[in-house]
Design a protein around this motif. Structure first.
Motif, PDB file in Angstrom:
ATOM      1  N   ALA A   8       0.818  -1.220   0.000  1.00  0.00           N
ATOM      2  CA  ALA A   8       0.000   0.000   0.000  1.00  0.00           C
ATOM      3  C   ALA A   8       0.852   1.271   0.000  1.00  0.00           C
ATOM      4  CB  ALA A   8      -0.937   0.002   1.195  1.00  0.00           C
ATOM      5  N   GLN A   9       2.058   1.206   0.543  1.00  0.00           N
ATOM      6  CA  GLN A   9       2.926   2.385   0.596  1.00  0.00           C
ATOM      7  C   GLN A   9       3.524   2.726  -0.762  1.00  0.00           C
ATOM      8  OE1 GLN A   9       5.774   2.421   3.860  1.00  0.00           O
ATOM      9  NE2 GLN A   9       4.512   0.984   5.004  1.00  0.00           N
ATOM     10  N   LEU A  10       3.466   1.774  -1.701  1.00  0.00           N
ATOM     11  CA  LEU A  10       4.055   2.013  -3.022  1.00  0.00           C
ATOM     12  C   LEU A  10       3.482   3.258  -3.684  1.00  0.00           C
ATOM     13  CD1 LEU A  10       4.789  -0.425  -5.874  1.00  0.00           C
ATOM     14  CD2 LEU A  10       2.975   1.232  -6.254  1.00  0.00           C
ATOM     15  N   TYR A  11       2.189   3.484  -3.513  1.00  0.00           N
ATOM     16  CA  TYR A  11       1.508   4.588  -4.201  1.00  0.00           C
ATOM     17  C   TYR A  11       2.033   5.959  -3.751  1.00  0.00           C
ATOM     18  CZ  TYR A  11      -1.680   0.771  -5.316  1.00  0.00           C
ATOM     19  OH  TYR A  11      -2.214  -0.418  -5.742  1.00  0.00           O
ATOM     20  N   ASP A  12       2.541   6.023  -2.534  1.00  0.00           N
ATOM     21  CA  ASP A  12       3.110   7.281  -2.030  1.00  0.00           C
ATOM     22  C   ASP A  12       4.527   7.517  -2.537  1.00  0.00           C
ATOM     23  OD1 ASP A  12       0.957   8.199  -0.270  1.00  0.00           O
ATOM     24  OD2 ASP A  12       1.430   6.438   0.934  1.00  0.00           O
TER      25      ASP A  12
ATOM     26  N   LEU B  87      -4.916   4.516  -5.915  1.00  0.00           N
ATOM     27  CA  LEU B  87      -4.612   4.896  -7.298  1.00  0.00           C
ATOM     28  C   LEU B  87      -4.635   6.411  -7.475  1.00  0.00           C
ATOM     29  CD1 LEU B  87      -6.633   2.220  -9.328  1.00  0.00           C
ATOM     30  CD2 LEU B  87      -4.148   2.535  -9.364  1.00  0.00           C
ATOM     31  N   LYS B  88      -5.471   7.098  -6.694  1.00  0.00           N
ATOM     32  CA  LYS B  88      -5.561   8.562  -6.784  1.00  0.00           C
ATOM     33  C   LYS B  88      -4.232   9.239  -6.472  1.00  0.00           C
ATOM     34  CE  LYS B  88     -10.468   8.790  -5.578  1.00  0.00           C
ATOM     35  NZ  LYS B  88     -11.464   9.182  -4.550  1.00  0.00           N
ATOM     36  N   LYS B  89      -3.373   8.540  -5.742  1.00  0.00           N
ATOM     37  CA  LYS B  89      -2.077   9.123  -5.379  1.00  0.00           C
ATOM     38  C   LYS B  89      -1.101   9.121  -6.558  1.00  0.00           C
ATOM     39  CE  LYS B  89      -2.500   7.877  -0.492  1.00  0.00           C
ATOM     40  NZ  LYS B  89      -1.872   7.231   0.674  1.00  0.00           N
TER      41      LYS B  89
END
Length: 274
Positions: A137-141, A165-167
């Motif tokens: 989950a941290q990948l998107y940041d 995905l919005k990130k």
């Protein structure tokens, strides 16, 4: 201790000798292609200033920490293809300014933030044909500049959450095909990607429309994944059968038309005496 050091040096020498690295890949200066690699230490023979490295047809089960640090100041594109990679250690790409990372046709099971965290400049993450079933989950940041993400041909069944995905604010294209996504998952991703003008490549066919139909009219489909799956699968079978029958009917009509035309031509020939 001396004997161990000698054996280590000998191993590196053998790895370097067996590997084959060529420069000017595809006519581009400062791009190298390496094959038959068994130890990433051989990258030390590639000159400083290299921009792209393509490793293929090799045997590299693990990418260790700081594996490419000797090229941190220049390396922008790294592709490791068909090399059997199973494990990537934390900080494996530390210090790199990669714009493209390709890890195609390997055995990776998870996209882990512990090795993604150093790749904030990344524009393309290409990881198709692995065994990926989980995305941290941290990948998107950690990927604020990502524009292309290819996660096709993996083992993803859990949704890529729309709130995550919005990130990925610069994402423009994502490949999703050949993953066992759940029907509910596909619906949410399709809606988000489409409404945000992100091009997505999938292989779901007409079943996408059937998901909406089942959610609207099938009892419990809106709350029960099993009920939704059974409904869509049932309708997919019916739809495919109808399409097959429709196709055969069209062929029969076409053949009938041609027979009629031939009969008219034969009758005309008889009248003329031929």
């Amino acid at each position: 201790m001396k004997r161990i050091l000698e054996l280590f040096v000998l191993t590196i020498i053998l790895a370097v000798c067996s590997a084959n690295c060529l420069s000017n890949l595809h006519g581009r200066h400062y791009y190298y292609q390496c094959e038959n690699v068994t130890n990433l230490q051989i990258l030390s023979v590639i000159p400083i200033g290299v921009v792209g490295i393509n490793i293929k047809n090799s045997n590299i089960k693990k990418i260790p920490t700081d594996a490419f640090s000797m090229h941190a100041d220049s390396l922008e594109e790294l592709n490791i293809t068909g090399c059997g990679v199973e494990e990537i250690e934390p900080n494996a790409f530390r210090g790199l300014k990669l714009r493209v990372l390709g890890l195609v046709d390997n055995r990776i099971r998870k996209l882990n933030s512990l090795w993604i965290q150093d790749l904030t400049n990344l524009k393309a993450l290409i990881v198709w044909r692995n065994r990926i079933a989980e995305v941290d989950a941290q990948l998107y940041d950690l990927l604020p500049n990502l524009e292309l993400w290819d996660i096709a041909h993996n083992e993803m069944s859990a949704c890529l959450p729309t709130e995550l995905l919005k990130k990925l604010t610069k994402l423009r294209k994502i490949y999703l095909a050949s993953n066992p996504w759940s029907y509910r998952c596909r619906r949410s991703m399709t809606w988000y990607l489409g409404s945000n003008h992100i091009r997505f490549v999938q292989d779901w066919g007409s079943s996408d429309m059937l998901i909406e139909e089942c959610l609207a009219h099938e009892p419990n489909a809106d709350i029960d994944d099993n009920a939704l799956s059974k409904c869509v699968d049932r309708k997919v079978g019916s739809t495919e059968m109808l399409q097959t029958v429709s196709g055969l009917s069209e062929q029969i009509r076409e053949l009938s038309r041609k027979v009629t035309e031939l009969e008219i031509e034969v009758a005309a020939l008889k009248k003329t005496g031929y």
